[in-house]
Write an enzyme that holds these catalytic residues in place. Structure first.
Site, PDB file in Angstrom:
ATOM      1  N   TYR A 142     -13.119 -35.516  72.439  1.00 47.65           N
ATOM      2  CA  TYR A 142     -12.602 -36.480  71.509  1.00 47.65           C
ATOM      3  C   TYR A 142     -11.335 -35.808  71.014  1.00 47.65           C
ATOM      4  CZ  TYR A 142     -12.090 -38.959  67.190  1.00 47.65           C
ATOM      5  OH  TYR A 142     -11.995 -39.819  66.304  1.00 47.65           O
ATOM      6  N   ASP A 234      -6.777 -28.936  72.828  1.00 46.91           N
ATOM      7  CA  ASP A 234      -6.967 -29.632  71.614  1.00 46.91           C
ATOM      8  C   ASP A 234      -7.541 -28.575  70.785  1.00 46.91           C
ATOM      9  OD1 ASP A 234      -7.911 -30.729  69.482  1.00 46.91           O
ATOM     10  OD2 ASP A 234      -8.277 -32.914  70.414  1.00 46.91           O
ATOM     11  N   LYS A 263      -7.116 -29.528  60.578  1.00 48.61           N
ATOM     12  CA  LYS A 263      -8.218 -28.792  59.849  1.00 48.61           C
ATOM     13  C   LYS A 263      -7.686 -27.662  59.044  1.00 48.61           C
ATOM     14  CE  LYS A 263     -11.429 -31.253  62.107  1.00 48.61           C
ATOM     15  NZ  LYS A 263     -12.112 -32.437  61.532  1.00 48.61           N
TER      16      LYS A 263
END
Length: 453
Positions: A142, A234, A263
């Protein structure tokens, strides 16, 4: 537990917010509980119910809901000075310097506003830098809500995974199974001169936490170098969680060309970042021709929060604490699973953990417990070929999707919620330990697992 206020809030939300939520993963059954506030390792909902929180904002809350004092002071100071300026500030330089000092792949960083924006920009950068269009991604990986990676199918049958995305977008994306070296080699043999980059999470962290098998990332590194493509990691979830300040790439000893962050790099505030070799990052405007811009990029409050957040981790025993509790949780859950649900697989590393409700296990052999004589990974699956569960533990996204996902969501998650344990609401997303969690919290959580399983 009573949830009258949450039910009433959800009823109101359905009238003004699509599906009653602003992110699909929050749409729990029969309705979500609405958070009123955070308190250390806990959250308190609108009805006053108190939960041990292992969602931790889906990863960024390394310290839980109580920011260390230097972080709080920096946020308050920058917020009081003014909301934004439309001009650079010193703190964004300081944060970029910190990232460059600690992350192996990073010489330069461009800050953006979300993990999705970071991966969108990284894909555009790879295409602009190489002059090629194809992107290889992992099935079950994702990379945010972007057209280039919301793709399903196989290498020769890619298609959009959501309405609203033209099929022509998917033509440039090549999905391959994670941990399948032969599939990656075959794609490069057939289309290597068209591939701009391989985009992968170093650990599949949105599909039950799947670690790479031995040598997998090393082979991706070789393939991309041999064919003039870029390797993009990622690390929106693993960044500054796995491998400490060096991130997962430092843990695995594989240096990508480009890394995306989110994040934690913004201390829990909205942020994303693209880091990598200077010669590649300088292709971004204004130094290069690949357009990338954003009014809120490098927001001073976010930059200050991220800088103090990561500095605090560098100067204290944060990773030692969270990783120790993570290992204790995974080991304890492994013991419980071996006794009560031996087909299930405990996964995770460092401060991340999850239990995948896999359907099969070894037919014979000693697989009970988590001791050194049990012949299983004792604190979460490590893709160890000598492990008795090796042929049964998830190797890719499809393996996790074939688990008992309905049982997790409809029964287990509900049971844990009623016991005051807040887990991610489906089988796929990771769970996290924070600096605010204690050994007593771990014991309480393991008791809840015993009863819920």
């Amino acid at each position: 537990m009573r949830h009258d206020e949450s039910r009433a809030l959800y009823d109101r939300a359905l009238s003004v917010i699509p599906g009653g939520v602003n992110s699909s993963v929050r749409a729990t059954r029969p309705y979500p509980f609405f958070i009123e506030r955070g308190d250390g390792a806990h959250v308190v909902d609108a009805d006053g119910n108190r939960y041990l929180d292992y969602v931790m904002g889906y990863g960024p809350l390394l310290y839980g809901h109580d920011m260390p004092e230097p972080v709080r002071a920096a946020v308050q100071s920058h917020a009081s000075d003014g909301p934004m300026y439309g001009a650079p500030t010193e703190v964004e330089v300081e944060l970029a310097e910190f990232v460059a000092r600690h992350v192996p792949s990073v010489e330069m960083t461009r800050f953006v506003n979300s993990g999705t924006e970071a991966t969108v920009s990284a894909v555009r950068l790879a295409r602009g830098y190489t002059g090629r269009d194809k992107i290889v991604v992992m099935q079950g990986g994702y990379h945010g809500a972007q057209e280039s990676t919301l793709v399903e199918g196989g290498p020769d049958s890619s298609r959009p995974s959501s309405p609203g995305i033209p099929a022509s977008f998917a033509e440039h994306t090549i999905p391959v199974p994670f941990n399948d070296v032969e599939a990656a080699e075959r794609v490069f043999e057939e289309r290597g001169d068209e591939i701009a980059a391989v985009l992968t999470e170093p650990i599949l962290a949105n599909t039950g936490i799947v670690l790479p098998v031995d040598g997998y990332h090393e082979r991706l590194r070789e393939l991309t170098e041999d064919h003039g493509a870029l390797l993009i990691f990622d690390e929106v979830i693993t960044g500054f969680r796995v491998g400490g300040l060096q991130c997962a790439q430092g843990r695995f000893g594989v240096t990508p060309d480009v890394t995306t962050f989110g994040k934690i790099v913004g201390g829990g505030f909205p942020v994303g970042a693209i880091g990598g070799r200077a010669e590649i990052l300088e292709e971004f405007t204004p130094s290069g021709d690949v357009f990338q811009s954003g009014t809120f990029s490098g927001h001073p409050v976010t930059m200050a929060a991220g800088y103090e957040y990561l500095k605090y981790a560098a100067e204290n025993d944060v990773y030692e604490h969270v990783n120790r509790l993570g290992e204790r949780l995974r080991t304890g859950i492994a013991d419980i699973v071996a006794d009560q649900a031996p087909s299930y697989t405990v996964v995770g590393t460092d401060s991340m953990f999850k239990t995948v409700f896999t359907r099969e296990g070894p037919d014979s052999g000693d697989v009970g417990g988590a001791g050194e004589d049990s012949h299983v990974c004792d604190a979460g699956c490590r893709q160890d070929e000598s492990c008795a569960r090796y042929d049964y533990c998830p190797k890719n996204g499809a393996d996790v999707a074939n688990a008992e996902t309905e049982r997790w969501e409809r029964i287990f998650w509900q049971e844990m919620k009623e016991k005051g344990i807040f887990l991610t609401a489906n089988q796929f997303e990771s769970q996290f330990v924070s600096y605010s969690h204690t050994d007593e919290d771990v014991e309480e959580t393991l008791e809840a697992y015993k009863e819920a399983l």
